[in-house]
Design an enzyme around this catalytic site. Structure first.
Site, PDB file in Angstrom:
ATOM      1  N   ASP A   1      23.283  -1.821  11.957  1.00  0.00           N
ATOM      2  CA  ASP A   1      22.764  -2.758  12.951  1.00  0.00           C
ATOM      3  C   ASP A   1      22.155  -3.948  12.211  1.00  0.00           C
ATOM      4  O   ASP A   1      22.879  -4.839  11.788  1.00  0.00           O
ATOM      5  CB  ASP A   1      21.750  -1.978  13.802  1.00  0.00           C
ATOM      6  CG  ASP A   1      21.309  -2.707  15.035  1.00  0.00           C
ATOM      7  OD1 ASP A   1      22.175  -3.111  15.818  1.00  0.00           O
ATOM      8  OD2 ASP A   1      20.094  -2.880  15.232  1.00  0.00           O
TER       9      ASP A   1
ATOM     10  N   PHE B   1      23.371  -1.062  23.543  1.00  0.00           N
ATOM     11  CA  PHE B   1      22.957   0.255  23.058  1.00  0.00           C
ATOM     12  C   PHE B   1      24.078   1.266  23.253  1.00  0.00           C
ATOM     13  O   PHE B   1      24.645   1.386  24.339  1.00  0.00           O
ATOM     14  CB  PHE B   1      21.694   0.714  23.794  1.00  0.00           C
ATOM     15  CG  PHE B   1      21.086   1.958  23.212  1.00  0.00           C
ATOM     16  CD1 PHE B   1      20.395   1.908  22.008  1.00  0.00           C
ATOM     17  CD2 PHE B   1      21.210   3.172  23.864  1.00  0.00           C
ATOM     18  CE1 PHE B   1      19.833   3.050  21.455  1.00  0.00           C
ATOM     19  CE2 PHE B   1      20.653   4.328  23.312  1.00  0.00           C
ATOM     20  CZ  PHE B   1      19.959   4.259  22.114  1.00  0.00           C
TER      21      PHE B   1
ATOM     22  N   ARG C   1      24.158  13.607  21.631  1.00  0.00           N
ATOM     23  CA  ARG C   1      24.882  13.337  20.382  1.00  0.00           C
ATOM     24  C   ARG C   1      26.261  13.988  20.364  1.00  0.00           C
ATOM     25  O   ARG C   1      27.128  13.600  19.612  1.00  0.00           O
ATOM     26  CB  ARG C   1      24.087  13.863  19.184  1.00  0.00           C
ATOM     27  CG  ARG C   1      22.774  13.155  18.944  1.00  0.00           C
ATOM     28  CD  ARG C   1      22.179  13.612  17.617  1.00  0.00           C
ATOM     29  NE  ARG C   1      20.771  13.289  17.479  1.00  0.00           N
ATOM     30  CZ  ARG C   1      20.311  12.131  16.987  1.00  0.00           C
ATOM     31  NH1 ARG C   1      21.159  11.187  16.610  1.00  0.00           N
ATOM     32  NH2 ARG C   1      19.022  11.916  16.874  1.00  0.00           N
TER      33      ARG C   1
END
Ligand code: 5GP
Ligand code: MG
Length: 215
Positions: free
Chosen positions: A117, A166, A179
């Site tokens: 990021d 996101f 996840r």
């Protein structure tokens, strides 16, 4: 006066087009296809050597697990856990919560990351690893969000370039959950999804998804 004389009612304005809270960004087939390609690239590039694949807990673990199987090459695997020293300041200084067990001196090291990021964490990590004397040090990132990059950090292998939204799934968490999802979801409205996690249950096939080129 009869109602027939009344001016025609204006049709109700169409509902403002609602932006969905969640979109399917990369479906499972596209993820797996790209991971297979990256694995083949690694196998070719690391022929004759046995690299150490370093995974950063916890987000990168799902990608690492698929990548080592796709690469199907001799390699070692080790794990690190880090946390931001001061999450409010974007300094990139991290605390090593769990260090590697393998010695990196003389090793070919490949850091396997879920997403890059700002690049701050990775830059710090690379500095730490470089000091341990590896003969080569590269990065393989599944996702690259260049729009938010603060520090330029060289990425040798990248799965997908992703937009500034996101992401959840394939290792990436939503408040430590989700996840295990096989696809990558783009969450445009985090509060809506926190209130109703079933919003993440989208059809899992994207018609416009990237597909691996089949030779
Ligand atoms: P940076 O490059 O800013 O130092 O930090 C990257 C780390 O932040 C990633 O390894 C990942 O753990 C986390 N991260 C960045 N973007 C996202 C995202 O979209 N979703 C999730 N779940 N984690 C993210
Ligand atoms: Mg990570």
């Amino acid at each position: 006066m009869s109602s027939a004389d009344a001016p025609d009612q204006e049709p109700a304005p169409p509902e403002a087009e609602e932006r969905p809270a969640v979109r399917l960004l990369v479906d499972e087939e596209a993820v797996q296809g790209r991971v297979a390609e990256l694995g083949a690239e690694l196998r070719a590039d690391y022929q004759g050597v046995e690299p150490v694949l370093v995974s950063v807990l916890r987000g990168g673990v799902v990608f690492l697990a698929d990548l080592v199987r796709a690469a199907a090459m001799p390699c070692l695997v080790d794990f690190m856990a880090i946390s931001r020293f001061d999450a409010s300041k974007e300094t990139g200084v991290v605390r090593i919560e769990k260090d590697l067990e393998l010695d990196l001196s003389g090793a070919h090291v490949l850091v396997v990351e879920d997403i890059v990021d700002t690049g701050l964490t990775l830059t710090y990590l690379l500095r730490v690893l470089a000091a341990r004397g590896p003969v080569s040090l590269r990065v393989c990132a599944l996702l690259d969000r260049r729009a938010r990059r603060i520090v330029d950090v060289p990425l040798s292998y990248v799965g997908f370039e992703v937009p500034d939204v996101f992401l959840v799934g394939y290792g990436l968490d939503l408040d430590e959950r989700e996840r295990g999802r096989r696809e990558l979801l783009a969450v445009d409205d985090l509060e809506a999804v926190r209130a109703d996690p079933t919003l993440l249950d989208l059809p899992t096939r994207a018609d416009d998804a990237w597909r691996p080129s089949r030779a």
